[in-house]
Design a protein around this motif. Structure first.
Motif, PDB file in Angstrom:
ATOM      1  N   LYS A  15      71.836 -12.061   5.579  1.00 11.15           N
ATOM      2  CA  LYS A  15      71.975 -11.842   7.025  1.00 11.15           C
ATOM      3  C   LYS A  15      73.427 -11.928   7.464  1.00 11.15           C
ATOM      4  N   SER A  16      74.170 -12.881   6.916  1.00  8.01           N
ATOM      5  CA  SER A  16      75.583 -13.008   7.279  1.00  8.01           C
ATOM      6  C   SER A  16      76.390 -11.821   6.775  1.00  8.01           C
ATOM      7  N   LYS A  76      75.727  -8.919   9.056  1.00  7.59           N
ATOM      8  CA  LYS A  76      76.429  -9.127  10.328  1.00  7.59           C
ATOM      9  C   LYS A  76      77.928  -8.844  10.171  1.00  7.59           C
ATOM     10  N   THR A 110      84.076 -12.432   9.595  1.00  4.97           N
ATOM     11  CA  THR A 110      82.798 -13.144   9.516  1.00  4.97           C
ATOM     12  C   THR A 110      82.736 -13.908   8.204  1.00  4.97           C
ATOM     13  N   GLY A 127      78.331 -17.011   8.852  1.00  3.00           N
ATOM     14  CA  GLY A 127      78.250 -16.034   9.929  1.00  3.00           C
ATOM     15  C   GLY A 127      79.219 -16.299  11.068  1.00  3.00           C
TER      16      GLY A 127
END
Length: 163
Positions: free
Chosen positions: A20-21, A24, A147, A140
């Protein structure tokens, strides 16, 4: 410019917890003259509902999932250019140590300036729980416009400075 896709790329992370990070952090970045779109692959949308191939049949071995530990490796937090100036390097080290100290006692912090570890930040905590909390909080997060990705790092490699 046609607006049509130039292709697809697939990535599978050793530690699925960073997916997910990574999405992102990568979604929308400019490569060449275009901004890329990054998302999870959904086999149902592409009509690929068949079972995935057996890795052993393909002559591959499954990559073991990274476990937990007391040492974290932070990616995309610093660049080689950030580390060039001694004064700035000291400030970066102190800022990161202070931030990580919010989650527990930091035993050691290493930011390699040369070799294969350049661009990575290694933080060793005294307690497992502190590393877990820091990972959850930092993953994140934006740092100097980038990021941050966080993964656990092997404690023996860290202690032997094998970056």
């Amino acid at each position: 410019l046609t607006g049509l896709s130039r292709g697809y790329a697939f990535a599978e992370y050793r530690n699925p917890g960073v997916t997910k990070s990574a999405i992102k952090g990568l979604n929308g970045i400019k490569i060449g003259d275009r901004n890329i779109q990054v998302s999870l692959h959904d086999p149902a949308l592409s009509g690929q509902m068949q079972a995935p191939p057996n890795l052993t049949e393909l002559g591959l071995n499954a990559v073991p999932m990274a476990g937990q530990g007391k040492v974290l490796c932070l990616l995309q937090m610093v660049t080689e250019e950030d580390l060039g100036d001694n004064s700035e390097y000291g400030e970066i080290c102190q800022d990161i140590k202070d931030e990580c100290g919010n989650y527990g006692a930091v035993r050691d912090l290493v930011i390699p300036r040369t070799g294969t570890g350049v661009g990575k930040v290694f933080v060793a905590f005294n307690e497992q729980n502190a590393a877990n909390q820091a990972k959850a909080a930092l993953e994140g997060r934006q740092f100097m416009g980038r990021t941050v990705l966080v993964t656990y790092y092997d404690e023996d490699k860290f202690n032997n400075r094998a970056f």
